[in-house]
Design an enzyme around this catalytic site. Structure first.
Site, PDB file in Angstrom:
ATOM      1  N   THR A 111      -3.768  12.358  -4.584  1.00  0.00           N
ATOM      2  CA  THR A 111      -3.715  12.108  -3.140  1.00  0.00           C
ATOM      3  C   THR A 111      -3.011  13.256  -2.428  1.00  0.00           C
ATOM      4  OG1 THR A 111      -3.587   9.766  -3.640  1.00  0.00           O
ATOM      5  CG2 THR A 111      -3.064  10.394  -1.392  1.00  0.00           C
ATOM      6  N   GLU A 139       0.826  -1.205   0.000  1.00  0.00           N
ATOM      7  CA  GLU A 139       0.000   0.000   0.000  1.00  0.00           C
ATOM      8  C   GLU A 139       0.868   1.266   0.000  1.00  0.00           C
ATOM      9  OE1 GLU A 139      -2.782   1.138  -0.861  1.00  0.00           O
ATOM     10  OE2 GLU A 139      -4.232   0.864   0.772  1.00  0.00           O
TER      11      GLU A 139
END
Lengths: 309, 309
Positions: A182, A129
């Site tokens: 992000t 991740e």
């Protein structure tokens, strides 16, 4: 040695409303498939990727990186081939990278006779991740691996709580096909928040956990508010307020931004309402030039599932 | 008409750790007694006060003000005499004014055949509490009236959630006989808090609610942290850090400031540990010149109790 396993690795919703950064849930009708196969050659090889254009190099692929973190610890006397059938679009905000990162370690763990707990698998998957999001977090991994609603109580030490879910809880998702970086979604957040708003937020999260335990949909509805993050991040999603109004008018218990967006989730009691909420969401975006997709899903209480062992 | 009722109105702990401003619990071994008697003369009269020097004028007495708020709504064809036997020292931080404010309305409600819900009684009692603390809040009233652990989800509309409590949960209280001015305890709080700390706080509160539902003492222990308020307000309480260290070393699940202080509460599994925690607290303060009192109490799951009807 040609033992293999085929799994379904689901999409997930993180940053659930008042549970920003800690609360997530697992979807059931949207997710990737992966096939993981034991090979005599040591190491991890990505042998097939379908659906989206992602790197085959193990160290550049989130499923590869998390798998490597696992085998660096387990040191098995074999290797693994991974095939990825990607259905969750990267950048959609419903845990695309988490599905890959969690899927590979889940599958390897199954093939090796389950030497690891789900929390340990989450820790390996966090390495994958991190490749996608530049930070180790478990917001999407926890619901993918544990299923249901999860609360990441702490990252260090990693502690994940699985919360109970009422039977008829459904999610509706709309994914507007826009890109939210992000970095931008992070930069827009305030560094500090009014104490008064923070109190409202923890009151709502406490109530939400109580509502999940009691299967109290009305309290769930009164708790699904985000007084901290939504006011900032919703500005990045066109027509968010219209979606919110239309969704709540259609009977949704609450709505919020999925992850850091651009997807928006709604929670409803029952599939019928969840589908009416889907219609309401579609109507709002149909009037715009923005492409979108929608999904309706029961909350997936199991997380990743074995399709074929 | 000389129907009367004698009640026990308990002390309470508000601002429980990560549940600042929303979470409270009810004590069982420390509290006031009150006698409320129907009289033919309309209105509210305080006819006796023992224990502490408090005003007899109805509009200056919290029990009187809350009772008047109730009868202004109910308009009964009678009046009430109130006797107050005060054991909770005003300003101790364990809900002295709330015990008075909640006690009078609870007793009148019983005498009149329970026309009101506990939430409605809380609303009347808030008028009395406001006299004592210059703001309408339900932090101590909610646990006094509902018992157990309560979460004040919202004040407007007033919504109180009663949380489950594990069987063996005990509180230990130390009340250092110093004065903390409420205004000072408020002024010391920051207006805004780091988002990171706020997330930790709501993660802990979510975990704490989950732990109460599951009777999970270990999780309760890991959740009883206040990253927001304690660092500020603990400075107002001499030797707070010593008490904290000694208490946790004695096996307490967690400790915190009761209300806005000066009392400190600890929670423990089992009476034996709670008493060891009491010893540890006493040892710290015995070395100082500060007078103090301590209490050990099971969590009171019922709240106000009828002694004699």
């Amino acid at each position: 040695m040609n033992k293999e396993i085929r799994i379904f690795s689901p999409g997930t919703v993180a940053n659930v409303s008042c549970g920003f950064d800690v609360l997530g849930f697992c979807l059931d009708t949207v997710g990737d498939e992966m096939v993981v196969r034991i090979s005599s050659e040591k190491g991890i090889r990505i042998t097939k990727i379908e659906g989206f254009d992602l790197p085959f190099e193990t160290h550049k692929n989130v499923a590869g990186v998390s798998a490597q973190a696992l085998i660096a610890d387990l040191k098995p006397d074999c290797g693994f081939e991974i095939e990825i059938y990607k259905f969750i679009k990267p950048g959609s905000g419903i845990g695309s990278s988490a599905a890959s990162a969690a899927g590979s370690v889940f599958a390897i763990n199954e093939l090796m006779g389950k030497p690891y707990t789900k929390t340990e698998l989450t820790r390996f998957a966090m390495k994958g991740e991190a490749l996608a999001s530049q930070s180790e977090h478990a917001d999407n991994l926890a619901p993918a691996l544990f299923g249901g609603f999860t609360l990441v109580k702490s990252l260090c030490p990693l502690e994940i709580l699985k919360l109970p879910i009422p039977d008829e809880l459904y999610a509706t998702i709309i994914h507007p096909q826009i890109e939210i970086k992000t970095a931008e979604a992070r930069a827009i957040l305030p560094k500090s928040v009014p104490l008064h708003d923070a109190i409202t937020q923890w009151s709502n999260l406490g109530s939400l956990v109580h509502a999940l335990h009691n299967g109290d949909y009305e309290l769930l509805q009164r708790s699904l508010h985000d007084s901290i993050v939504e006011p900032y991040r919703s500005k990045l999603i066109p027509h968010f307020e219209d979606i919110k109004l239309a969704t709540l008018a259609s009977g949704a218990l609450g709505i919020g931004i999925s992850g850091s967006g651009p997807s928006i989730f709604a929670l409803s009691k029952g599939e019928k309402t969840a589908k009416e909420v889907e219609d309401a969401m579609r109507k709002v975006y149909t009037k715009t030039a923005i492409q979108f997709e929608t999904y309706v899903s029961k909350i997936n209480s199991k997380g990743i599932k074995i399709i074929e062992a």
